[in-house]
Design a protein around this motif. Structure first.
Motif, PDB file in Angstrom:
ATOM      1  N   ARG A  41     -25.128  39.545  28.219  1.00  0.00           N
ATOM      2  CA  ARG A  41     -24.340  40.138  27.138  1.00  0.00           C
ATOM      3  C   ARG A  41     -22.899  40.400  27.581  1.00  0.00           C
ATOM      4  O   ARG A  41     -21.961  40.237  26.796  1.00  0.00           O
ATOM      5  CB  ARG A  41     -24.982  41.445  26.674  1.00  0.00           C
ATOM      6  CG  ARG A  41     -26.240  41.266  25.864  1.00  0.00           C
ATOM      7  CD  ARG A  41     -25.953  40.780  24.464  1.00  0.00           C
ATOM      8  NE  ARG A  41     -25.176  41.735  23.699  1.00  0.00           N
ATOM      9  CZ  ARG A  41     -24.646  41.482  22.529  1.00  0.00           C
ATOM     10  NH1 ARG A  41     -24.796  40.300  21.986  1.00  0.00           N
ATOM     11  NH2 ARG A  41     -23.955  42.404  21.870  1.00  0.00           N
ATOM     12  N   LEU A  42     -22.716  40.795  28.827  1.00  0.00           N
ATOM     13  CA  LEU A  42     -21.366  41.024  29.347  1.00  0.00           C
ATOM     14  C   LEU A  42     -20.589  39.714  29.405  1.00  0.00           C
ATOM     15  O   LEU A  42     -19.392  39.679  29.097  1.00  0.00           O
ATOM     16  CB  LEU A  42     -21.429  41.672  30.735  1.00  0.00           C
ATOM     17  CG  LEU A  42     -21.859  43.137  30.760  1.00  0.00           C
ATOM     18  CD1 LEU A  42     -22.032  43.621  32.197  1.00  0.00           C
ATOM     19  CD2 LEU A  42     -20.838  44.021  30.042  1.00  0.00           C
ATOM     20  N   LEU A  43     -21.256  38.639  29.807  1.00  0.00           N
ATOM     21  CA  LEU A  43     -20.608  37.329  29.799  1.00  0.00           C
ATOM     22  C   LEU A  43     -20.164  36.955  28.388  1.00  0.00           C
ATOM     23  O   LEU A  43     -19.060  36.452  28.181  1.00  0.00           O
ATOM     24  CB  LEU A  43     -21.562  36.264  30.344  1.00  0.00           C
ATOM     25  CG  LEU A  43     -21.889  36.321  31.837  1.00  0.00           C
ATOM     26  CD1 LEU A  43     -23.065  35.395  32.157  1.00  0.00           C
ATOM     27  CD2 LEU A  43     -20.674  35.913  32.666  1.00  0.00           C
ATOM     28  N   LEU A  44     -21.026  37.227  27.422  1.00  0.00           N
ATOM     29  CA  LEU A  44     -20.694  36.932  26.020  1.00  0.00           C
ATOM     30  C   LEU A  44     -19.535  37.788  25.548  1.00  0.00           C
ATOM     31  O   LEU A  44     -18.603  37.303  24.901  1.00  0.00           O
ATOM     32  CB  LEU A  44     -21.932  37.168  25.155  1.00  0.00           C
ATOM     33  CG  LEU A  44     -21.846  36.770  23.683  1.00  0.00           C
ATOM     34  CD1 LEU A  44     -21.628  35.261  23.546  1.00  0.00           C
ATOM     35  CD2 LEU A  44     -23.104  37.192  22.942  1.00  0.00           C
ATOM     36  N   ARG A  45     -19.567  39.055  25.884  1.00  0.00           N
ATOM     37  CA  ARG A  45     -18.501  39.969  25.463  1.00  0.00           C
ATOM     38  C   ARG A  45     -17.162  39.576  26.066  1.00  0.00           C
ATOM     39  O   ARG A  45     -16.114  39.676  25.420  1.00  0.00           O
ATOM     40  CB  ARG A  45     -18.842  41.403  25.884  1.00  0.00           C
ATOM     41  CG  ARG A  45     -17.865  42.455  25.387  1.00  0.00           C
ATOM     42  CD  ARG A  45     -17.951  43.723  26.204  1.00  0.00           C
ATOM     43  NE  ARG A  45     -17.467  43.500  27.566  1.00  0.00           N
ATOM     44  CZ  ARG A  45     -17.480  44.426  28.515  1.00  0.00           C
ATOM     45  NH1 ARG A  45     -17.992  45.622  28.277  1.00  0.00           N
ATOM     46  NH2 ARG A  45     -17.022  44.163  29.732  1.00  0.00           N
TER      47      ARG A  45
END
Length: 546
Positions: A41-45
Motif C-alpha cells: 500500500r505504501l508503494l501504491l501511495r
C-alpha cells in the motif's frame, strides 16, 4: 475521437479515487500478511505503481486462502491501471468481478473498469461499467465520481446507444440523480429524443430545458486568483492571471455563462497565502487558482486540510502537496515525479539496463537526478556514473571525458584504438556506449552540452527534464538531440488550433505571445470551465470532477 482534455479529466478523476477506495478498505489478517500488505500500500501511495502491482500479485499468490484476497487482487488492478497497463488492469478487474461479486469493493471495481475502458477508447463498455458501479455503490463520493465520469464518456462517444433499460435496474430514489446529468449531456450533443426518453423515468422530477435560452443562463462561479500582484514575483503572478482572463472570456463568449475572477495578492509570502485561503474557505468563493510557489502552495494546502474548497496550483512542483488536502490539485508535475517517470520510461519502455547522469548542481535538477537514480535502480537498472557541473559552466568537456573514461573502463590510450585502415584514433573519436543518459538542465545549458556529447562520441538514448521544451534545444537538430524523451507541463504547439486561438487573443489583449505561466493560468481556468459545461455548480461538484 476523445479530446485530450477529456482524457486528462478522466485521469485526474481516476487518481483522486484512491482516497475513496481506502475509506472502505480494512485488513484483519496474520501479522505477516498485514506487514506485506502495508508495504504494498505504501508503494501504491508513493506512486511506485509497477512495484506495487508486483507486490499485490505476490500477496495473492502467497496467501490464496486469505480472507483479504479480494483486497490484494483489487489493489493489483488499481496499480496496473495507474501504471498504464490498461489491458492487464482490465483482465484483473474482470477476474475480481467474477470471483468476488459480494465484496464491499465491487462498486469500485466497476468504476475502475469503466476508467480502463474509457482510457482505451472503448466508451460503450465504459458507460455500461459506470452504470453497474453506480447501481452497486453505497458511497456518496463514489457516486459523484461515477456521475462525472459517465457524463464525460457520453459526451465523448461517437455514438450513444442508451435506453431506458440501462437505468431500469437502479434504485428509483437514486436513478434520477444519474439520469439528469446524462440527459443534459445527451441534449448538448443533440440526442434530444434519447434525453427525453430517459427523463420519462423521472416524470415526477423537474426537467431541464434543452432550449438555447436555458443553455445560455447567466450563472456565475467565483474563482479566487491567489497570486503575487506585488513584490519580486509580481510579473509571474500577472502572467498567470492574464492567461486566466483569456480563458474566462472565451468561456463567456462560448456559453453565455460567467466565471468571475477575483484577484488576491499573496505578495509571494506563504503566510499571506495561508491567511487568504482561511478567509476564502468561509466566503462565496467556489474555487482557488494559485498560489504561485511551492512554499505558498504547501501552506495553502495545509490550511485546506479537511475543507471542501477546491484549489488548483498551476505552477507549484513540490511533491506531496496534494497529500495535505483532498481538495488540492497540481497542474504541473512535481520535480521528483519527472525524474521517476523518466526512469520508468527508460527501464520499462526502452528496456534500458544501464544509465548515466549529467546534471547541474541546482536544487531542482539535483532532486530530479536523485529521483531518476532511485527509481531506475529500484527497477533493477545500474547507474554507471553521475557527473555534476556548475550552473555557470560553459565547457563540459571535462565532465564528458570523465564519463567516457568510466564507460571505457579507464583512461583511453588512443594508440590502442585503430580504425579499419590501420590509423590510430584520437580520443574524441573513440565511441563509448551506454543504454541511456539522463540530462536534466535548462535550455541554455543543454544547448551547449548536447553538441559536446555528440563531439566526444557518447552513444546513448537521451532522457531529459522540462528544460528540453525550448526552441534553443530543438534548433540543434535531430542528429544532436536524438529524439530525446522528456516531460513538460507546457509545449508550445504553434500549429494546434487551440494554441492559435489562445495566442491570438492573448496577443490582441496584451501585445505579446503567451509564455508558459500564462498557458498554465489559461489551462487552470479551462479545467473549471469544462466541469461547468458538464453541470458542476458547487464546490463538491468541482472537487469530484477534478
Amino acid at each position: 475521437m476523445l479530446s485530450r482534455l477529456r482524457l486528462t479529466l478522466l485521469a485526474v478523476t481516476l487518481w483522486s479515487t484512491a482516497t475513496v477506495v481506502s475509506a472502505v478498505e480494512s485488513l484483519d489478517d496474520r501479522p505477516e500478511v498485514v506487514s506485506e500488505y502495508t508495504r504494498a500500500r505504501l508503494l501504491l501511495r508513493d506512486g511506485d505503481y509497477l512495484e506495487a502491482a508486483r507486490q499485490f500479485a505476490r500477496l495473492a499468490d502467497k496467501f490464496p486462502d486469505s480472507k483479504n484476497l479480494d483486497l490484494f487482487i483489487f489493489n493489483r488492478a488499481k496499480a496496473e491501471l495507474y501504471f498504464g497497463n490498461r489491458s492487464e488492469a482490465l483482465n484483473v478487474l474482470l477476474s475480481f468481478i467474477n470471483r468476488f461479486p459480494s465484496s464491499n469493493l465491487i462498486a469500485h471495481a466497476y468504476f475502475f473498469q469503466g476508467n480502463a475502458y474509457y482510457l482505451k477508447g472503448q466508451l460503450d463498455y465504459a458507460v455500461e461499467a459506470y452504470i453497474d458501479g453506480y447501481r452497486l455503490s453505497q458511497d456518496l463520493r463514489l457516486d459523484d465520481l461515477i456521475v462525472v465520469s459517465l457524463v464525460e464518456a457520453v459526451s465523448g462517444a461517437r455514438t450513444v446507444a442508451l435506453t431506458e433499460a440501462d437505468f431500469a435496474g437502479l434504485d428509483p430514489a437514486r436513478r434520477c440523480e444519474l439520469i439528469e446529468p446524462v440527459a443534459r449531456a445527451l441534449a448538448a450533443r443533440a440526442d434530444t429524443a434519447v434525453a427525453h426518453s430517459l427523463r420519462g423515468l423521472c416524470s415526477d422530477k423537474p426537467q431541464v430545458s434543452d432550449s438555447p435560452a436555458a443553455k445560455a443562463s447567466n450563472s456565475v462561479l467565483e474563482l479566487a486568483l491567489l497570486l503575487p500582484f506585488s513584490g519580486e514575483m509580481q510579473s509571474f503572478g500577472e502572467e498567470i492571471y492574464h492567461g486566466a482572463v483569456i480563458a474566462a472570456e472565451q468561456f463567456r463568449r462560448d456559453t453565455g455563462k460567467k466565471l468571475n475572477l477575483v484577484p488576491y495578492d499573496t505578495k509571494g509570502d506563504p503566510i499571506d497565502a495561508g491567511r487568504l485561503v482561511r478567509e476564502l474557505v468561509h466566503g462565496a468563493t467556489d474555487a482557488i487558482i494559485g498560489p504561485l510557489t511551492s512554499d505558498e502552495a504547501a501552506v495553502a494546502s495545509a490550511v485546506l486540510s479537511g475543507e471542501t474548497l477546491p484549489l488548483i496550483a498551476p505552477a507549484a512542483t513540490q511533491s506531496g502537496l496534494t497529500l495535505l488536502s483532498e481538495c488540492v490539485f497540481q497542474l504541473s508535475p512535481n520535480i521528483e515525479l519527472q525524474g521517476a517517470r523518466a526512469a520508468e520510461y527508460a527501464a520499462v519502455r526502452r528496456g534500458a539496463d544501464s544509465a548515466a547522469i549529467i546534471t547541474p548542481t541546482t536544487a531542482d535538477q539535483m532532486r530530479m537526478a536523485r529521483a531518476f537514480a532511485e527509481r531506475f535502480e529500484a527497477l533493477s537498472g545500474v547507474i554507471v556514473a553521475t557527473e555534476y557541473y556548475r550552473p555557470r559552466d560553459r565547457d563540459f568537456g571535462q565532465y564528458v571525458r570523465d564519463l567516457k573514461n568510466i564507460l571505457l573502463r579507464g583512461p583511453v590510450d588512443s594508440a590502442a584504438y585503430i580504425n579499419d585502415r590501420g590509423d590510430t584514433i584520437d580520443l574524441e573519436a573513440v565511441p563509448a556506449k551506454i543504454d541511456c543518459l539522463y540530462l536534466p538542465g535548462s535550455a541554455e545549458q543543454l544547448r551547449l552540452l548536447l553538441p559536446q556529447l555528440e563531439f566526444y562520441g557518447i552513444d546513448a538514448f537521451y532522457l531529459g527534464s522540462d528544460g528540453w521544451g525550448d526552441d534553443n534545444v530543438y534548433r540543434l537538430g535531430d542528429k544532436v538531440t536524438r529524439g530525446a524523451v522528456f516531460p513538460s507541463p507546457f509545449l508550445e504547439l504553434e500549429r494546434s488550433q487551440e494554441y492559435v486561438k489562445f495566442a491570438s487573443e492573448y496577443d490582441a489583449r496584451y501585445g505579446q505571445q503567451p509564455q508558459r505561466l500564462a498557458s498554465l493560468g489559461y489551462d487552470a481556468v479551462m479545467l473549471i470551465a469544462q466541469l461547468v459545461r458538464t453541470g458542476a455548480v458547487s464546490r463538491r461538484d468541482l472537487i469530484s470532477g477534478l
